[in-house]
Design an enzyme around this catalytic site. Structure first.
Site, PDB file in Angstrom:
ATOM      1  N   ASP A  82      90.244 131.257 -31.409  1.00 16.02           N
ATOM      2  CA  ASP A  82      89.210 131.248 -30.371  1.00 16.02           C
ATOM      3  C   ASP A  82      89.722 130.650 -29.052  1.00 16.02           C
ATOM      4  O   ASP A  82      90.707 129.912 -29.036  1.00 16.02           O
ATOM      5  CB  ASP A  82      88.028 130.367 -30.805  1.00 16.02           C
ATOM      6  CG  ASP A  82      87.235 130.965 -31.958  1.00 16.02           C
ATOM      7  OD1 ASP A  82      87.664 131.977 -32.523  1.00 16.02           O
ATOM      8  OD2 ASP A  82      86.187 130.381 -32.275  1.00 16.02           O
ATOM      9  N   ASP A  83      88.988 130.951 -28.008  1.00 17.60           N
ATOM     10  CA  ASP A  83      89.053 130.274 -26.693  1.00 17.60           C
ATOM     11  C   ASP A  83      90.078 130.832 -25.716  1.00 17.60           C
ATOM     12  O   ASP A  83      90.120 130.407 -24.569  1.00 17.60           O
ATOM     13  CB  ASP A  83      89.270 128.753 -26.820  1.00 17.60           C
ATOM     14  CG  ASP A  83      88.110 128.055 -27.506  1.00 17.60           C
ATOM     15  OD1 ASP A  83      87.151 128.747 -27.883  1.00 17.60           O
ATOM     16  OD2 ASP A  83      88.172 126.826 -27.673  1.00 17.60           O
ATOM     17  N   HIS A 132      83.603 135.677 -27.353  1.00 16.45           N
ATOM     18  CA  HIS A 132      83.271 134.266 -27.540  1.00 16.45           C
ATOM     19  C   HIS A 132      82.551 133.795 -26.276  1.00 16.45           C
ATOM     20  O   HIS A 132      82.795 132.698 -25.805  1.00 16.45           O
ATOM     21  CB  HIS A 132      84.587 133.527 -27.768  1.00 16.45           C
ATOM     22  CG  HIS A 132      84.468 132.161 -28.394  1.00 16.45           C
ATOM     23  ND1 HIS A 132      83.625 131.874 -29.433  1.00 16.45           N
ATOM     24  CD2 HIS A 132      85.120 131.000 -28.118  1.00 16.45           C
ATOM     25  CE1 HIS A 132      83.773 130.591 -29.771  1.00 16.45           C
ATOM     26  NE2 HIS A 132      84.664 130.044 -28.976  1.00 16.45           N
ATOM     27  N   HIS A 136      81.785 129.892 -22.528  1.00 15.77           N
ATOM     28  CA  HIS A 136      81.936 128.935 -23.617  1.00 15.77           C
ATOM     29  C   HIS A 136      80.939 127.773 -23.555  1.00 15.77           C
ATOM     30  O   HIS A 136      81.292 126.599 -23.713  1.00 15.77           O
ATOM     31  CB  HIS A 136      83.371 128.386 -23.683  1.00 15.77           C
ATOM     32  CG  HIS A 136      83.745 127.893 -25.049  1.00 15.77           C
ATOM     33  ND1 HIS A 136      83.399 126.653 -25.512  1.00 15.77           N
ATOM     34  CD2 HIS A 136      84.401 128.484 -26.072  1.00 15.77           C
ATOM     35  CE1 HIS A 136      83.846 126.497 -26.747  1.00 15.77           C
ATOM     36  NE2 HIS A 136      84.454 127.604 -27.118  1.00 15.77           N
ATOM     37  N   TYR A 173      81.372 126.733 -30.617  1.00 17.84           N
ATOM     38  CA  TYR A 173      81.051 125.581 -31.492  1.00 17.84           C
ATOM     39  C   TYR A 173      80.312 126.020 -32.771  1.00 17.84           C
ATOM     40  O   TYR A 173      79.831 125.175 -33.532  1.00 17.84           O
ATOM     41  CB  TYR A 173      80.173 124.531 -30.780  1.00 17.84           C
ATOM     42  CG  TYR A 173      80.550 124.245 -29.362  1.00 17.84           C
ATOM     43  CD1 TYR A 173      81.667 123.447 -29.054  1.00 17.84           C
ATOM     44  CD2 TYR A 173      79.816 124.786 -28.309  1.00 17.84           C
ATOM     45  CE1 TYR A 173      82.022 123.208 -27.742  1.00 17.84           C
ATOM     46  CE2 TYR A 173      80.175 124.551 -26.986  1.00 17.84           C
ATOM     47  CZ  TYR A 173      81.278 123.759 -26.706  1.00 17.84           C
ATOM     48  OH  TYR A 173      81.631 123.521 -25.405  1.00 17.84           O
ATOM     49  N   HIS A 238      92.700 127.867 -32.742  1.00 21.00           N
ATOM     50  CA  HIS A 238      92.520 128.082 -31.300  1.00 21.00           C
ATOM     51  C   HIS A 238      93.837 128.416 -30.611  1.00 21.00           C
ATOM     52  O   HIS A 238      94.904 128.022 -31.083  1.00 21.00           O
ATOM     53  CB  HIS A 238      91.901 126.831 -30.652  1.00 21.00           C
ATOM     54  CG  HIS A 238      90.521 126.543 -31.168  1.00 21.00           C
ATOM     55  ND1 HIS A 238      90.319 125.843 -32.342  1.00 21.00           N
ATOM     56  CD2 HIS A 238      89.297 126.884 -30.708  1.00 21.00           C
ATOM     57  CE1 HIS A 238      89.001 125.755 -32.562  1.00 21.00           C
ATOM     58  NE2 HIS A 238      88.362 126.374 -31.592  1.00 21.00           N
TER      59      HIS A 238
END
Ligand SMILES: [Zn+2]
Length: 248
Positions: A82-83, A132, A136, A173, A238
């Protein structure tokens, strides 16, 4: 596009059009959680304060029937990052290529502004892309309109860069409740979280609240539970910071 890591304007004609396509009578009226946006909202200290029917995963572990939190096949491993995309992503792609492994990347829409070529490469090298959100933020702390804008702008930039329409999303999250879920559903999305106990916690290394060693040790412990699980696992990693890609 809206700015990097910022909530999109909900009054733009584009967002207004997206909002008008939702049947709002089907979206449950669950109160908006308090948070320091974009942070994850704190859970009520007293669990009975969780709104009825919220099914708020981060606060009570509640999963909806159509949430994806495990792999259906036993011993299967859904590896997810992710991210990103970030300047660290190409290094991770090299690592994955060397191991002959593909993964799913849940990309932050606004971070594609800077790294569109990385996104194209991820697809070319056989990885799956889910979204995502745009900036965020914790979704349960946003208004209905902001949730629509966060999901759709991320979808839009992936489509503009790759020509592909995304079908899966992961709430930042893991912060999702039935209000957020229903909006995502109506936008055509399946909600993907991760298997309980399978957050690698690599994101805590940059904060120095966990060490590389502990990440490896926890992961090893978690592996020992695999045979007792009903299905396969979805793990959370991540690709935003150097330290995260170091342990990838
Ligand atoms: Zn995230």
């Amino acid at each position: 596009y809206p700015k990097k890591d910022r909530l999109p304007d909900v009054n733009s004609p584009q967002v207004k059009k997206w909002i008008s396509e939702i049947d709002w009578s089907k979206v449950p009226k669950i109160p908006i959680a308090k948070a320091n946006i974009p942070n994850c909202p704190d859970c009520p200290k007293n669990k009975s304060k969780i709104p009825k029917g919220a099914c708020w995963w981060t606060c009570d572990g509640c999963v909806a029937d159509d949430d994806i939190e495990i792999c259906p096949r036993q011993n299967a491993w859904g590896l997810t990052y992710d991210d990103g995309p970030s300047e660290e992503t190409p290094r991770l792609l090299e690592k994955l290529k060397r191991s002959n492994v593909t993964s799913t990347f849940f990309v932050v829409g606004s971070r594609i502004l800077e790294y569109p070529e990385t996104l194209k490469r991820q697809i070319k090298e056989g990885h799956h892309i889910g979204i995502h959100t745009w900036s965020h933020a914790g979704m349960t702390s946003l208004t209905n309109e902001q949730i629509v804008a966060e999901i759709k702008w991320a979808e839009q930039i992936v489509f503009d860069v790759t020509g592909l329409k995304t079908k899966y999303w992961r709430p930042p999250y893991g912060d999702v409740d039935n209000r957020v879920r229903e909006i995502a559903r109506q936008l055509g999305y399946k909600t993907v979280i991760w298997t309980k106990e399978w957050d690698s916690n690599d994101w805590q290394i940059p904060d120095k609240t966990i060490t590389n060693k502990e990440v490896y040790r926890n992961f090893k412990w978690a592996l020992s539970t695999v045979p007792s699980l009903k299905g396969g696992i979805i793990t959370l990693e991540h690709d935003l910071f150097t330290q995260e890609v170091n342990v990838a």
